[in-house]
Enzyme design. Structure first.
Site, PDB file in Angstrom:
ATOM      1  N   ASP A 106     -11.281  36.100 -24.851  1.00 40.06           N
ATOM      2  CA  ASP A 106     -11.673  35.032 -25.522  1.00 40.06           C
ATOM      3  C   ASP A 106     -12.420  35.465 -27.025  1.00 40.06           C
ATOM      4  OD1 ASP A 106     -11.481  32.848 -24.187  1.00 40.06           O
ATOM      5  OD2 ASP A 106     -13.022  33.435 -22.952  1.00 40.06           O
ATOM      6  N   THR A 202      -9.545  28.641 -19.511  1.00 41.81           N
ATOM      7  CA  THR A 202     -10.141  29.975 -18.901  1.00 41.81           C
ATOM      8  C   THR A 202      -9.762  30.080 -17.302  1.00 41.81           C
ATOM      9  OG1 THR A 202     -11.704  29.996 -20.610  1.00 41.81           O
ATOM     10  CG2 THR A 202     -12.187  31.292 -18.471  1.00 41.81           C
TER      11      THR A 202
END
Length: 432
Positions: A106, A202
């Site tokens: 990320d 995610t």
């Protein structure tokens, strides 16, 4: 946070075998004049090398799209490399500690994309999901945090274009913060800015199987999404192929890159086998179109993984099934299993794999602009339509100061266009 000011020489080359874009330094006597035109030269080279599916004269933001395409594709390679490391030695993701691996990806993607866009378009601000506050607050005296920052730096340094200056960990942290919540303050006036979701989905990234996740980048100009790029490294033929509809944008191979420009359509192609090795074959891009279903109960639907069908007003009219629905059963619809974030649902609609994506807005959950901005233009340019449940367009400028939150009435409705008005009417009649 202070912005990075990096010089950019005019010629873009590729470092052999690394997928890294390299900019050799300009001669000393001409460096000042080179800097003035460096951004234009670099983006022009990228646009030519990437062979976008429509010419510059048709697209007012062709340069921005070329740069976004390059950045997202390299970011996808970063995700693939980080995820591959999770399985080295036969270990599974669940055996890893905390969410450190996904944190690396990320933060790494946000830093990488931020650095690329900052160098090429320094005046355009970035709105993105992450900031480095947690990294900075725990860095001092915390060995594990030091390792995390070093891992993020290593992932980025291996992919970022060479600016002529050595990249440091502080450069990477500042690049992350350039998209953070305190980086820029807007007002009610129209604005131009990038919107980035470094990894949408995610949970998909963390799963051992190939659950979908997307790197999404959009350019908003005066309240309209003008440019969009989505990269999904684990998208396969099986994911998007639709045997009943030849118009679906099936791509050969593993991984998909979807690009869109206002007025120029939505297009997709395979991710490059080696990210950064440009290919200019004219037939690599395939035009994307939504499906043509016009019968509500025969459409293919998807909803957020965190929501259930009974939360959607349409459940008052239709039951859902995960198997093939009977076309003659007007009370039953097909609910597709599209795992993880919102952007992969937009991708399935834009590619013709799904007909409808419905999301309910819940009082306890903020709806973020980066979960929707790039999906909006990709679906619209493929022939679809997006609105809130009352039929009004999504207002990306409703959050006047930060452009980070949207406030759709009831929720978000994404369709192939032909079903939109019918579904808005049905939802409005059954929404409480």
């Amino acid at each position: 946070m202070p912005l990075l000011h990096l010089s950019l020489p005019p010629h873009r080359l590729l470092a052999a075998g690394r997928g890294r874009m390299y900019f050799p330094p300009a001669p000393r006597h001409s460096r000042l004049s080179v800097r003035a035109a460096a951004g234009d030269a670099a983006v022009s080279v990228a646009a030519e090398a990437y062979g976008l599916p429509f010419p510059p004269e048709r697209a007012s933001h062709h340069r921005e799209l070329a740069a976004a395409t390059a950045a997202v594709e390299v970011a996808c390679r970063l995700c693939v490399d980080v995820k591959r490391s999770l399985f080295s030695g036969g270990k599974s993701i669940l055996e890893k500690n905390d969410q450190t691996p996904v944190t690396i990806a990320d933060f790494g993607v946000q830093a990488l994309v931020s650095l690329e866009l900052q160098r090429l378009f320094p005046s355009i601000p970035l709105v993105a999901e992450e900031d480095s506050a947690t990294l900075r607050s725990s860095k001092a005296g915390d060995d594990s945090s030091d390792v995390l920052v070093e891992s993020i730096f290593s992932a980025v340094a291996d992919k970022v274009s060479n600016s002529g200056s050595p990249l440091t960990q502080d450069d990477v942290l500042r690049a992350i913060d350039r998209g953070g919540k305190d980086a820029v303050s807007f007002d009610s006036n129209p604005a131009t800015y990038w919107v980035l979701d470094p990894i949408d989905g995610t949970k998909g990234f963390l799963r051992g199987e190939d659950a979908l996740y997307v790197v999404g980048l959009a350019l908003v100009v005066n309240g309209k999404v003008t440019v969009g790029v989505m990269g999904c490294p684990n998208w396969t033929n099986d994911t998007i192929a639709n045997e009943k509809d030849d118009s679906s944008a099936a791509c050969n191979g593993h991984g998909i890159l979807m690009v869109s420009h206002l007025g120029c359509g939505t297009w997709s192609r395979r991710l490059s086998a080696e990210i950064g090795q440009y290919t200019t074959a004219p037939d690599i891009w395939k035009r994307c179109f939504v499906d043509t279903c016009s019968v509500v109960h025969m459409a293919r639907y998807c909803i957020p993984d965190s929501q259930t069908w009974d939360m959607i007003p349409l459940s008052a009219l239709f039951n859902s099934t995960a198997g093939e629905s009977d076309p003659e059963n007007e009370n039953e619809i097909l609910l597709l299993s599209v795992f993880c974030g919102s952007l992969c649902k937009y991708l399935t609609v834009a590619s013709g794999r799904a007909s409808v994506f419905v999301l309910r807005a819940r009082p306890t959950t903020e709806i973020k602009s980066w979960d929707h901005a790039v999906g909006v233009i990709c679906v619209q340019e493929a022939g679809g339509q997006i609105s809130d449940w009352s039929g009004e367009p999504l207002d990306l400028a409703a959050d006047l100061t930060s452009r980070r939150i949207i406030y759709p009435s009831g929720g978000v409705l994404v369709t192939n266009g032909g079903l939109h008005d019918k579904l808005v009417e049905m939802i409005s009649a059954n929404y409480k």
